[in-house]
Design a protein around this motif. Structure first.
Motif, PDB file in Angstrom:
ATOM      1  N   PRO A 192       0.873  -1.303  -0.027  1.00  0.00           N
ATOM      2  CA  PRO A 192      -0.090   0.080  -0.093  1.00  0.00           C
ATOM      3  C   PRO A 192       0.663   1.414   0.054  1.00  0.00           C
ATOM      4  O   PRO A 192       0.202   2.328  -0.194  1.00  0.00           O
ATOM      5  CB  PRO A 192      -0.922   0.096   1.428  1.00  0.00           C
ATOM      6  N   LEU A 193       2.026   1.202   0.225  1.00  0.00           N
ATOM      7  CA  LEU A 193       2.872   2.229   0.437  1.00  0.00           C
ATOM      8  C   LEU A 193       3.774   2.541  -0.843  1.00  0.00           C
ATOM      9  O   LEU A 193       4.748   3.458  -1.137  1.00  0.00           O
ATOM     10  CB  LEU A 193       3.829   2.490   1.436  1.00  0.00           C
ATOM     11  N   SER A 194       3.705   1.766  -1.874  1.00  0.00           N
ATOM     12  CA  SER A 194       4.372   1.807  -3.207  1.00  0.00           C
ATOM     13  C   SER A 194       4.069   2.733  -4.010  1.00  0.00           C
ATOM     14  O   SER A 194       3.036   3.147  -4.149  1.00  0.00           O
ATOM     15  CB  SER A 194       4.320   0.440  -3.705  1.00  0.00           C
ATOM     16  N   MET A 195       5.180   3.315  -4.569  1.00  0.00           N
ATOM     17  CA  MET A 195       4.814   4.385  -5.596  1.00  0.00           C
ATOM     18  C   MET A 195       4.083   3.904  -6.965  1.00  0.00           C
ATOM     19  O   MET A 195       3.726   4.557  -7.809  1.00  0.00           O
ATOM     20  CB  MET A 195       6.189   5.074  -5.951  1.00  0.00           C
ATOM     21  N   VAL A 220       2.136   7.316   3.069  1.00  0.00           N
ATOM     22  CA  VAL A 220       1.099   6.373   3.590  1.00  0.00           C
ATOM     23  C   VAL A 220       0.172   5.965   2.658  1.00  0.00           C
ATOM     24  O   VAL A 220       0.006   6.480   1.501  1.00  0.00           O
ATOM     25  CB  VAL A 220       0.438   7.643   4.463  1.00  0.00           C
ATOM     26  N   PRO A 221      -0.601   5.222   3.000  1.00  0.00           N
ATOM     27  CA  PRO A 221      -1.753   4.519   2.204  1.00  0.00           C
ATOM     28  C   PRO A 221      -2.630   5.477   1.721  1.00  0.00           C
ATOM     29  O   PRO A 221      -3.124   6.470   2.456  1.00  0.00           O
ATOM     30  CB  PRO A 221      -2.422   3.308   2.998  1.00  0.00           C
ATOM     31  N   SER A 222      -3.285   5.486   0.337  1.00  0.00           N
ATOM     32  CA  SER A 222      -4.073   6.303  -0.153  1.00  0.00           C
ATOM     33  C   SER A 222      -5.616   6.033   0.383  1.00  0.00           C
ATOM     34  O   SER A 222      -6.408   6.611   0.581  1.00  0.00           O
ATOM     35  CB  SER A 222      -3.832   6.409  -1.677  1.00  0.00           C
ATOM     36  N   ASN A 245      -8.143  10.387   6.718  1.00  0.00           N
ATOM     37  CA  ASN A 245      -9.642  10.127   6.625  1.00  0.00           C
ATOM     38  C   ASN A 245     -10.358  10.627   5.527  1.00  0.00           C
ATOM     39  O   ASN A 245     -11.181  10.454   4.709  1.00  0.00           O
ATOM     40  CB  ASN A 245     -10.450  10.282   8.045  1.00  0.00           C
ATOM     41  N   ALA A 246     -10.091  12.121   5.247  1.00  0.00           N
ATOM     42  CA  ALA A 246     -10.681  13.061   4.363  1.00  0.00           C
ATOM     43  C   ALA A 246     -10.483  12.511   3.048  1.00  0.00           C
ATOM     44  O   ALA A 246     -11.067  12.534   2.000  1.00  0.00           O
ATOM     45  CB  ALA A 246     -10.422  14.494   4.735  1.00  0.00           C
ATOM     46  N   VAL A 247      -8.857  12.310   2.870  1.00  0.00           N
ATOM     47  CA  VAL A 247      -8.496  11.890   1.551  1.00  0.00           C
ATOM     48  C   VAL A 247      -9.181  10.375   1.148  1.00  0.00           C
ATOM     49  O   VAL A 247      -9.607  10.392  -0.204  1.00  0.00           O
ATOM     50  CB  VAL A 247      -7.049  11.569   1.544  1.00  0.00           C
ATOM     51  N   SER A 248      -9.077   9.593   2.145  1.00  0.00           N
ATOM     52  CA  SER A 248      -9.849   8.214   1.739  1.00  0.00           C
ATOM     53  C   SER A 248     -11.302   8.209   1.121  1.00  0.00           C
ATOM     54  O   SER A 248     -11.937   7.821   0.295  1.00  0.00           O
ATOM     55  CB  SER A 248      -9.618   7.156   2.955  1.00  0.00           C
ATOM     56  N   ALA A 296      -7.648  -5.382   4.912  1.00  0.00           N
ATOM     57  CA  ALA A 296      -7.859  -4.695   3.646  1.00  0.00           C
ATOM     58  C   ALA A 296      -6.953  -4.427   2.591  1.00  0.00           C
ATOM     59  O   ALA A 296      -7.315  -4.680   1.501  1.00  0.00           O
ATOM     60  CB  ALA A 296      -8.311  -3.236   4.395  1.00  0.00           C
ATOM     61  N   TYR A 297      -5.771  -4.165   2.757  1.00  0.00           N
ATOM     62  CA  TYR A 297      -4.559  -4.126   1.843  1.00  0.00           C
ATOM     63  C   TYR A 297      -4.431  -5.321   0.980  1.00  0.00           C
ATOM     64  O   TYR A 297      -4.248  -5.346  -0.073  1.00  0.00           O
ATOM     65  CB  TYR A 297      -3.501  -3.516   2.445  1.00  0.00           C
ATOM     66  N   THR A 298      -4.582  -6.284   1.587  1.00  0.00           N
ATOM     67  CA  THR A 298      -4.237  -7.666   1.089  1.00  0.00           C
ATOM     68  C   THR A 298      -5.480  -8.227   0.273  1.00  0.00           C
ATOM     69  O   THR A 298      -5.070  -9.163  -0.569  1.00  0.00           O
ATOM     70  CB  THR A 298      -3.746  -8.757   2.153  1.00  0.00           C
ATOM     71  N   THR A 299      -6.641  -8.057   0.793  1.00  0.00           N
ATOM     72  CA  THR A 299      -7.703  -8.782   0.104  1.00  0.00           C
ATOM     73  C   THR A 299      -8.471  -7.949  -0.608  1.00  0.00           C
ATOM     74  O   THR A 299      -9.218  -8.416  -1.614  1.00  0.00           O
ATOM     75  CB  THR A 299      -8.718  -9.326   1.295  1.00  0.00           C
TER      76      THR A 299
END
Length: 290
Positions: free
Chosen positions: A37-40, A97-99, A109-112, A181-184
């Protein structure tokens, strides 16, 4: 004639695509990870995908009968949402950070939430364009209308898969399982990717067929063959995605079926391209001899 809103969408799409390429260079040069989740990589994929999709939708909708003001509004909203989605994902990638599914701080939270809302806006505009494509004839050929209609239906499938991934991830993250959440949540990514690009491939084929000297009836038949192959490919990838099977690790039956579907698509495209080139060459020779 290219309308102003279409020109804006093309330029914006090109800039988004360029941002994806720039982030790819940054990722390669930095030696960063292509996964997680942190990858460019997310900035790369969002830039390339939204850039290509925006330009494609702008082009495809030029064959759809929509009132000018409605077209301007829908395509303008689609363009704006594409920019917001790509910009926010890229910003979070640079912040490290994760998007998505990130509710750690009020800002994250606002971004998500904005990303999820932006996805909903894109779905609504796509639904509107699909409805217009289904009911209107437009100033184009029957083969192009058929290709555009299927392309938009497939786009809705892709967007639906994206919405399902976001919904699943939000539920897991809100339940205190962000890693799950990130993996599934990305299980439907293959379906999302395959269905997304039908809006480019099928109308692209119909456009290529315009340069042949075949009858429109024959062109429609070829488009139907391509639609059948693309539908089979999408269905197979969809089953693999739902069952959690990677397309690279699918069963022999699934591999053969998807391979045949790709083969048919490639064959139809190659035949159309050869005929278009043959006709052009014949026209040049005829002109020279005259």
């Amino acid at each position: 004639m290219i309308r102003t809103i279409e020109r804006v969408a093309y330029v914006t799409g090109a800039l988004l695509f360029l941002s994806g390429l720039v982030h790819a260079v940054v990722l390669i040069a930095s030696g960063g990870s292509w996964t997680g989740p942190l990858s460019m990589r997310k900035a790369v994929s969002f830039g390339l995908s939204f850039g290509l999709t925006l330009a494609t939708v702008a082009w495809a909708t030029s064959y759809v009968a929509v009132r000018p003001r409605v077209r301007n509004a829908l395509l303008g909203v689609f363009t704006g949402a594409s920019v917001v989605e790509t910009a926010l994902v890229s910003m979070q990638a640079w912040r490290g950070v994760p998007s998505h599914f990130n509710f750690e701080t009020g800002f994250d939270n606002a971004v998500s939430t904005t990303l999820a809302a932006g996805g909903g806006v894109i779905i609504l505009t796509a639904v509107s364009f699909t409805a217009a494509a289904m009911r209107g004839e437009g100033e184009t050929t029957a083969s192009m209308r058929l290709a555009v209609r299927f392309g938009f239906v497939a786009l809705l499938v892709a967007l639906g898969a994206g919405a399902a991934m976001i919904a699943s991830g939000v539920v897991e993250a809100r339940s205190g399982n962000p890693q799950v959440a990130y993996t599934t949540a990305g299980a439907l990514k293959p379906l999302h990717a395959v269905a997304m690009h039908a809006i480019l491939i099928l109308p692209g084929l119909a456009w290529l067929l315009r340069f042949t000297d075949w009858t429109e009836r024959r062109r429609v038949r070829l488009v139907w063959v391509a639609i059948g192959a693309y539908a089979v490919l999408t269905a197979v990838v969809g089953v693999e995605s739902v069952t959690g099977v990677s397309p690279l690790a699918a069963s022999p039956v699934e591999m053969v079926t998807s391979g045949l579907a790709l083969g048919v698509l490639g064959l139809v495209g190659a035949v159309a391209a050869r005929e278009a080139v043959r006709r052009r060459s014949a026209g040049v020779v005829s002109g020279d001899s005259g």
